[in-house]
Motif scaffolding. Structure first.
Motif, short mmCIF file in Angstrom:
data_model
loop_
_atom_site.label_atom_id
_atom_site.label_comp_id
_atom_site.label_asym_id
_atom_site.label_seq_id
_atom_site.Cartn_x
_atom_site.Cartn_y
_atom_site.Cartn_z
N GLY A 138 0.84 -1.19 0.00
CA GLY A 138 0.00 0.00 0.00
C GLY A 138 0.87 1.23 0.00
N PRO A 139 0.40 2.31 0.62
CA PRO A 139 1.20 3.54 0.68
C PRO A 139 2.52 3.32 1.40
N ALA A 140 3.51 4.10 1.04
CA ALA A 140 4.83 4.00 1.68
C ALA A 140 4.72 4.31 3.17
N VAL A 141 5.52 3.63 3.96
CA VAL A 141 5.59 3.90 5.39
C VAL A 141 6.15 5.30 5.60
N ASP A 142 5.61 6.01 6.58
CA ASP A 142 6.07 7.36 6.87
C ASP A 142 7.57 7.37 7.09
N SER A 143 8.24 8.31 6.47
CA SER A 143 9.71 8.37 6.54
C SER A 143 10.21 8.57 7.97
N SER A 144 9.41 9.19 8.83
CA SER A 144 9.83 9.40 10.21
C SER A 144 9.96 8.07 10.95
N ILE A 145 9.11 7.10 10.62
CA ILE A 145 9.20 5.78 11.23
C ILE A 145 10.45 5.06 10.75
N VAL A 146 10.71 5.15 9.44
CA VAL A 146 11.91 4.52 8.88
C VAL A 146 13.17 5.09 9.53
N LEU A 147 13.20 6.41 9.70
CA LEU A 147 14.36 7.05 10.32
C LEU A 147 14.54 6.57 11.76
N LYS A 148 13.44 6.48 12.51
CA LYS A 148 13.52 5.98 13.88
C LYS A 148 14.08 4.56 13.91
N GLN A 149 13.61 3.72 12.99
CA GLN A 149 14.09 2.35 12.95
C GLN A 149 15.59 2.30 12.64
N MET A 150 16.02 3.12 11.70
CA MET A 150 17.44 3.15 11.36
C MET A 150 18.28 3.62 12.54
N GLN A 151 17.79 4.62 13.25
CA GLN A 151 18.52 5.12 14.42
C GLN A 151 18.62 4.06 15.50
N ILE A 152 17.52 3.35 15.74
CA ILE A 152 17.50 2.29 16.76
C ILE A 152 18.50 1.20 16.40
N LEU A 153 18.48 0.76 15.14
CA LEU A 153 19.35 -0.34 14.73
C LEU A 153 20.81 0.08 14.70
N ALA A 154 21.08 1.30 14.24
CA ALA A 154 22.46 1.78 14.20
C ALA A 154 23.04 1.88 15.61
N THR A 155 22.26 2.42 16.53
CA THR A 155 22.72 2.55 17.92
C THR A 155 22.99 1.18 18.53
N ALA A 156 22.07 0.24 18.30
CA ALA A 156 22.23 -1.10 18.85
C ALA A 156 23.44 -1.80 18.25
N SER A 157 23.67 -1.60 16.95
CA SER A 157 24.82 -2.23 16.29
C SER A 157 26.13 -1.72 16.86
#
Length: 303
Positions: A138-157
């Motif tokens: 369907g519609p693309a996921v809001d970019s703010s959610i994607v950014l949050k996910q990237m930040q969470i994963l980068a920090t954890a890594s």
């Protein structure tokens, strides 16, 4: 590897089937030359408990989710990071292990150089997947959610790598409990917590009281996972674990049984699981059923 009981199977087997197909779909979306391609598929597709993706799915089940594609991408991404870390951890310069998930480790099968590069590319692929539209219907996921996910994963890594450094530095030493927990909240716990939080941000606003409760749950279950790992290294065997048993003792690693004794370590694992369950009590039992099942599996697992 040990067989799961019927109750435990309910907690993980469905998630394992889902993530297995999504991992293949994600891997097939990339062009990777041989022999690197073979090493990457070897690192990712040999199985495993898939606890981190299962936690992502279970966290998303807390609330009807219109962003499930983002959860599926998060589950793939966190497992890519986990598999990269295993490929690197097994290298001769690190833990120097030849067995993983009952099969030859990545470097044993493909050579050190290719195994190193397989880990490298899996790390970058994880973030490519998060930023893609894979699984969107369907519609693309809001970019703010994607950014949050990237930040969470980068920090954890980053925390995971820092924890590995601290773990290496602690070999042959007798560190105290505070130092040991600092190692494992980073090395193991950060990525487990990230799996939960990357799903959580797709269904809860940042100000929702559910967020700190899930963060509390992730911290407890992440540390409990490592304590149980340390225990299993002593009480289980290589056939059951799918990796070399007794490696912690051979390498003179700082572990919870070494620090506090086996019985006290087992009691501490139970205490941490109780903390995790207490955090989940914020949610209705029906909502949190999948997370509760995973907690029970992790407490009783034999591999």
């Amino acid at each position: 590897m040990s067989s799961l009981t019927d109750v435990q199977a309910h907690a993980l087997t469905e998630a394992q089937q889902r993530i297995s197909q999504d991992l293949l779909t994600a891997l097939d979306a990339f062009y990777i030359p041989e022999p690197l391609k073979g090493a990457v598929y070897h690192a990712v597709m040999l199985g495993g408990k898939r606890v981190r993706p299962a936690l992502s799915y279970a966290a998303a089940a807390l609330k009807p989710n219109t962003n499930y594609a983002a959860v599926r991408r998060a589950a793939v991404a966190v497992e890519f990071i986990h598999c990269y870390s295993l490929a690197h951890d097994d290298l001769p310069c690190m833990d120097n292990d030849l067995l993983r998930r009952g099969q030859p480790t990545c470097h044993a099968a493909f050579g050190e150089d290719t195994a190193l590069l397989a880990g490298d590319i899996l790390q970058s692929m994880a973030f490519e997947i998060l930023g893609s539209r894979l699984f969107d219907q369907g519609p693309a996921v809001d970019s703010s959610i994607v950014l949050k996910q990237m930040q969470i994963l980068a920090t954890a890594s980053s925390k995971m790598v820092n924890g590995q450094v601290l773990d290496i530095q602690a070999e042959g030493k007798h560190v105290d409990q505070e130092a040991l927990e600092n190692i494992h909240r980073n090395k193991t716990g950060a990525l487990i917590s990230a799996a939960i939080m990357m799903a959580a941000v797709t269904i809860f606003d940042g100000t929702d009281a559910a967020i700190p409760k899930l963060r509390e749950f992730g911290l407890a279950i992440g540390l409990a996972f490592q304590v149980q790992d340390d225990i299993l290294d002593i009480i289980s065997d290589t056939a059951m674990l799918g990796k070399t048993a007794g490696k912690d003792q051979q390498a003179d690693k700082s572990t919870y049984p070494a620090l506090m004794g086996l019985e006290n370590a087992q009691a501490y694992a139970k205490e941490l699981h109780d903390q995790a369950l207490n955090a989940l009590s914020y949610f209705e039992a029906e909502q949190a059923a999948e997370l509760l099942n995973i907690v029970q599996f992790l407490l009783s697992r034999k591999s």
